[in-house]
Design a protein around this motif. Sequence first.
Motif, short mmCIF file in Angstrom:
data_model
loop_
_atom_site.label_atom_id
_atom_site.label_comp_id
_atom_site.label_asym_id
_atom_site.label_seq_id
_atom_site.Cartn_x
_atom_site.Cartn_y
_atom_site.Cartn_z
N HIS A 38 15.06 0.44 15.70
CA HIS A 38 14.33 1.82 15.20
C HIS A 38 15.43 3.53 16.31
CE1 HIS A 38 12.33 5.55 13.66
NE2 HIS A 38 11.09 5.41 14.55
N LEU A 39 16.07 4.55 15.20
CA LEU A 39 16.64 5.61 16.16
C LEU A 39 15.46 6.50 16.28
CD1 LEU A 39 19.83 5.12 14.18
CD2 LEU A 39 19.29 5.13 17.13
N GLY A 40 15.03 6.63 15.41
CA GLY A 40 13.92 8.05 15.42
C GLY A 40 14.59 9.11 13.58
N GLY A 41 13.91 9.13 13.32
CA GLY A 41 13.94 10.71 12.09
C GLY A 41 14.40 9.73 10.74
N CYS A 42 13.50 8.89 10.83
CA CYS A 42 13.87 7.83 9.38
C CYS A 42 13.75 8.75 7.99
CB CYS A 42 12.39 7.05 9.19
SG CYS A 42 11.82 5.90 11.23
N ARG A 43 12.99 9.57 9.01
CA ARG A 43 14.00 10.42 6.79
C ARG A 43 14.85 11.15 6.52
NH1 ARG A 43 11.68 14.97 10.12
NH2 ARG A 43 12.63 16.59 9.86
N PHE A 44 15.79 11.38 7.30
CA PHE A 44 17.05 10.81 7.53
C PHE A 44 18.12 9.40 7.36
CE2 PHE A 44 15.64 14.59 9.86
CZ PHE A 44 15.70 15.78 9.44
N ALA A 45 17.34 8.77 6.78
CA ALA A 45 18.20 7.64 6.64
C ALA A 45 19.06 7.62 5.29
CB ALA A 45 17.35 6.60 6.21
N GLY A 90 1.08 -1.27 0.24
CA GLY A 90 0.10 -0.13 0.57
C GLY A 90 0.27 1.44 0.17
N HIS A 91 1.92 1.22 -0.52
CA HIS A 91 3.10 2.47 -0.14
C HIS A 91 2.83 2.73 -1.69
CE1 HIS A 91 6.67 5.28 -0.14
NE2 HIS A 91 5.77 5.27 0.69
N HIS A 92 2.59 4.17 -1.46
CA HIS A 92 2.50 4.98 -3.19
C HIS A 92 3.36 6.09 -3.36
CE1 HIS A 92 -0.66 1.52 -3.99
NE2 HIS A 92 -1.46 2.42 -2.91
N GLY A 93 4.26 6.27 -4.42
CA GLY A 93 4.79 7.37 -4.20
C GLY A 93 6.24 7.60 -3.37
N PRO A 94 6.94 8.46 -3.44
CA PRO A 94 8.38 7.93 -3.12
C PRO A 94 8.47 7.96 -1.80
CG PRO A 94 8.03 10.79 -4.03
CD PRO A 94 6.90 9.62 -4.41
N ARG A 95 9.87 7.71 -1.88
CA ARG A 95 10.32 6.87 0.30
C ARG A 95 10.47 8.50 0.74
NH1 ARG A 95 8.47 2.64 1.59
NH2 ARG A 95 8.06 1.04 -0.21
N CYS A 96 10.08 7.85 1.51
CA CYS A 96 10.58 9.66 2.91
C CYS A 96 11.66 9.86 2.61
CB CYS A 96 9.82 9.30 4.80
SG CYS A 96 10.70 7.93 5.39
N SER A 97 12.82 8.98 3.05
CA SER A 97 14.15 10.05 2.90
C SER A 97 14.46 10.55 2.07
CB SER A 97 15.55 8.70 3.46
OG SER A 97 15.11 8.31 2.55
N PHE A 98 13.89 9.88 0.54
CA PHE A 98 14.20 10.51 -0.41
C PHE A 98 13.73 11.83 -0.71
CE2 PHE A 98 15.53 5.79 -1.49
CZ PHE A 98 16.45 6.40 -1.70
N VAL A 99 12.22 12.37 -0.83
CA VAL A 99 12.10 13.09 -0.78
C VAL A 99 12.57 14.32 0.71
CG1 VAL A 99 9.11 14.28 0.05
CG2 VAL A 99 9.78 12.50 -1.48
N ALA A 100 12.87 14.16 1.49
CA ALA A 100 13.52 14.96 2.67
C ALA A 100 14.99 15.23 1.86
CB ALA A 100 13.31 14.45 4.07
N GLU A 101 15.44 14.30 1.83
CA GLU A 101 16.72 15.09 0.69
C GLU A 101 16.81 16.28 -0.32
OE1 GLU A 101 20.47 11.72 0.32
OE2 GLU A 101 18.74 11.30 -1.07
#
Length: 290
Positions: A160-167, A3-14
């Motif tokens: 899990h560390l926290g701040g997944c978008r900074f993977a 059910g995941h659509h669209g780009p992953r969170c870390s690529f978007v944050a970058e």
Amino acid sequence: MTGHHGPRCSFVAEAAGDPLEGSAPPAQRWFLLEHPGPWGRDALTGSGLDPAVVTAITGWAADAGARVLLVRRPGRNASGAVRRWFRVDSRPGRESVRGGAVASAAELVDAVDAPGEPVAGPLNLVCAHGRHDTCCAVRGRPVAAALAAAAPGGTWECSHLGGCRFAPALVLLPHGYALGGIPAVDAVGAARDYAAGNLDARWVRGRTSLPPAAQAAQHHARAATGATGVDELRPVAVEPDGDAGWRVELADPDVAVRLRERWVATGRPLTCAATAPGRMRVFDLLDLRG
């Protein structure tokens, strides 16, 4: 993950250039427990650990301002009956790693208070907790593999560390410097620098034992002074300044930093698992003297 659509969170944050500084998750201390897996979405309660162990560790962590992580060697080698544990102090001036090995859950209950043995050399933790956020697994595992090849003894995948978008997310212990968005080739250099007492400031989100404003102040002071030492720019005062401001005084070298803190609506979910748009904390540099 379905059910995941669209780009992953870390690529978007970058792509959006989300600021790294001031985003390190809070932890004064750490308890790391070897648990090969699989890890549930909530690693500690969802991974089949003995409830008495979970109760003992979470009770200690609440009192100690500590973060509890499950760790495993990169490459998924099934471990034997003996598990390593580490108790880490990340508070400035008290940095230490102690640890031991246990063969049973009953012994683990005592590990939080056991003296343990001093552990030599830094520990590199790489978040690879795919059940919590896909980015951490997809982007974290290559970093963990590269670090394990360069520093096998000190490298662990962690929950899990926290701040997944900074993977990919890397934490350097005992100081507790959290690094984000770091490619594998740079991670090896950053870990080597840290072992020698220096930071590669490009990737630093902050030090987990410091408040977010102090993390951000150190970031700006590093940029201004070129100071890279792990113990340089020690916070001596972190004070509110007006409504949304902070005044942070740093020593060695002496720098005074004024910041404004604000929360920004991003208009997008901030993790792969989130469905609603999130907001992020941002620190604006107002003034820096030193």
